[in-house]
Motif scaffolding. Structure first.
Motif, PDB file in Angstrom:
ATOM      1  N   GLY A   1      72.816  31.819  -8.347  1.00 43.60           N
ATOM      2  CA  GLY A   1      72.611  33.223  -8.009  1.00 43.60           C
ATOM      3  C   GLY A   1      71.236  33.665  -8.477  1.00 43.60           C
ATOM      4  N   PHE A   2      70.368  33.963  -7.515  1.00 43.51           N
ATOM      5  CA  PHE A   2      68.983  34.349  -7.812  1.00 43.51           C
ATOM      6  C   PHE A   2      68.815  35.858  -7.625  1.00 43.51           C
ATOM      7  N   HIS A   3      68.087  36.497  -8.537  1.00 43.30           N
ATOM      8  CA  HIS A   3      67.759  37.921  -8.389  1.00 43.30           C
ATOM      9  C   HIS A   3      66.563  38.260  -9.259  1.00 43.30           C
ATOM     10  N   LEU A   4      66.056  39.467  -9.076  1.00 45.73           N
ATOM     11  CA  LEU A   4      64.971  39.962  -9.914  1.00 45.73           C
ATOM     12  C   LEU A   4      65.471  40.112 -11.346  1.00 45.73           C
ATOM     13  N   ALA A   5      64.636  39.746 -12.304  1.00 46.03           N
ATOM     14  CA  ALA A   5      64.982  39.976 -13.705  1.00 46.03           C
ATOM     15  C   ALA A   5      64.840  41.470 -14.007  1.00 46.03           C
ATOM     16  N   HIS A   6      65.458  41.898 -15.066  1.00 45.56           N
ATOM     17  CA  HIS A   6      65.366  43.307 -15.452  1.00 45.56           C
ATOM     18  C   HIS A   6      63.956  43.662 -15.913  1.00 45.56           C
TER      19      HIS A   6
END
Length: 134
Positions: free
Chosen positions: A84-89
């Motif tokens: 699961g890939f997403h922008l980091a905070h």
């Protein structure tokens, strides 16, 4: 040296060599991530030990930074494996994640809309295109 003692010594040496040659395998399953910096340190240390990684289930968010430390030849995926890939905070940590991914993984992410706040899931059959099956 008597033959029995010599044979015993050979057996001990062979067992020691076999145990040293067998690399440790880490299972990753249902890992929701956390601190990119902490995960980077963890995987850097495990990579230095030469571990193998078996992706058994979900590896999302900061967990995916392992792709920058563990050579692909030491990663295998099970049928339920997914990334699961997403922008980091934190913006600076997004760069750390992005730079951890090989060009072909970045290509997959971009083909699926790029990094965003929502997770982009890579699972079978896509995982089999990039990693070998366990």
């Amino acid at each position: 040296m008597p033959k029995a003692a010599f044979a015993g010594l050979i057996l001990i040496i062979a067992c020691m060599a076999a145990s040293m040659a067998a690399a440790e395998t880490i299972n990753v399953s249902d890992d929701h991530g956390g601190s990119v910096a902490a995960y980077s340190q963890r995987w850097k240390g495990l990579a230095a030990r030469g571990v193998n990684v078996r992706i058994v289930g979900k590896c999302q968010s900061a967990c995916t930074v392992l792709l920058g430390y563990i050579p692909r030849s030491r990663i295998c995926v099970m049928p339920a494996a997914s990334f699961g890939f997403h922008l980091a905070h934190r913006t600076d940590m997004t760069a750390v994640l992005w730079n951890a991914y090989a060009a072909d993984i970045r290509g997959w992410i971009n083909a699926h809309g790029g990094l965003a706040s929502q997770l982009k899931w890579m699972s079978a059959p896509d995982t089999y295109r990039y990693f070998h099956r366990c």
